[in-house]
Design an enzyme around this catalytic site. Sequence first.
Site, PDB file in Angstrom:
ATOM      1  N   SER A 186       0.848  -1.200   0.000  1.00 28.34           N
ATOM      2  CA  SER A 186       0.000   0.000   0.000  1.00 28.34           C
ATOM      3  C   SER A 186       0.881   1.247   0.000  1.00 28.34           C
ATOM      4  O   SER A 186       2.066   1.167  -0.321  1.00 28.34           O
ATOM      5  CB  SER A 186      -0.929  -0.028   1.221  1.00 28.34           C
ATOM      6  OG  SER A 186      -1.910   0.978   1.108  1.00 28.34           O
ATOM      7  N   ASN A 187       0.324   2.375   0.333  1.00 26.16           N
ATOM      8  CA  ASN A 187       1.126   3.605   0.392  1.00 26.16           C
ATOM      9  C   ASN A 187       0.606   4.508   1.500  1.00 26.16           C
ATOM     10  O   ASN A 187      -0.352   4.173   2.192  1.00 26.16           O
ATOM     11  CB  ASN A 187       1.134   4.309  -0.971  1.00 26.16           C
ATOM     12  CG  ASN A 187      -0.273   4.660  -1.408  1.00 26.16           C
ATOM     13  OD1 ASN A 187      -0.956   5.439  -0.754  1.00 26.16           O
ATOM     14  ND2 ASN A 187      -0.720   4.060  -2.500  1.00 26.16           N
TER      15      ASN A 187
END
Length: 395
Positions: free
Chosen positions: A206-207
Amino acid sequence: MLSGKKILLGITASIAAYKSIILLRLLIKEGAEVKVLITPAAKNFISPVILSTFSSHKVYCEFVENEQWENHVLLGNWADLFLIAPLSCNTLAKMANGICDNFFLATYLSAKCSIIICPAMDEDMLNHKATKKNLETLSSFGHEIIDPKIGALASGIYGKGRMAEPEEIILFLEQKFTRNKILMHKKVLVTAGPTKEYIDPVRYISNESSGKMGFALATAFFEAGADVVLISGPVNINLSNKNIKLINVTSAHEMFEAVLKEQSNADYLILNAAVADYTPLKVANNKIKKENVEFSITLTKTTDILAELGKIKRQNQVLVGFALETNDFKKHAEKKLKEKNADYIILNKLEVNNPCFNADFNEVTIMNNLGESIDIPKNSKKEIAESIVLYLAKK
Ligand code: CTP
């Protein structure tokens, strides 16, 4: 700008009441119809004769005047907006606690219109925990607060507590009323937040996106009168506005499917989500066990949602993408604008003083496909979102 608006101007006991005369004149100059309501103690600071002359209405103050009962409910119902400027510490405390010991407070408690308050008091009173709590209470009631300013105070002390200047209050009202109409009947789709690409049942790629900017944009579009659909990846934000249609998704693929389903009706497509560019080719059914020293995952490209919309967008559909860049800012953003066939790219420059992710503040550059660009200087994400919406709406 305020033509046709019915404004109830509330004045309480504060030295700043002298500014209310200028405020009243400006409201009338902008086309508003104004009735003035004052507390009994405010008469020590301002003459009702001046107020009734300028407003062309009697000034309301007591329950019974000239042996006639005044109807506080009707007065509250008459107004589109109850603007209280200045709001003293005392009346603020009474409003926060539902006290009803004068006509002003009875009108406040029965008013159903929007309420804007402009507090004015000495800095120490403003900073007291009780006052802060009272302001938070009024804010939780949905009232808007125009913050007091720093400057010379009546006590002779220099500090925060001066009522906002009448010109600033007028600007605030104009923005409030134009925002409420500017995108009426328009449909807007906003994507927000990160996506999660699962590797196995417990791990994912993810980020850092918090979703704050996307949620602020959805809210700003709604406040501008639009119908808004917000498609969001996993975030920790509660959307208090139940009139915005929220669709929660997890992966880039789910976001793509949701966007495809919702896009055809939209006049504005605002792709703010930080969509993962790659996803694991295979998701393990069970938790992957550590065995070898090295371990690799094969990733495959996700669908570029913005680019896909760039291929299918209708005429008159406005497609807005975002670009988060760390270097060669404009060059990269221009490339995205062209390659993805967007109408606008909003450039986020990731720099030491502009962390973008998770921050409450941001600064952006809006670039269009005619080679023009405009910088929106550092401000809260709410204000940035409102500036973007206003810019797009005006275009
Ligand atoms: N975007 C998208 N779908 C993807 C990836 C990105 O719709 N799979 C959109 C984003 O929502 C944003 C824009 O494309 O509006 C640019 O995203 P960004 O991550 O900055 O650029 P990328 O195209 O992914 O390029 P790179 O990561 O190489 O900078």
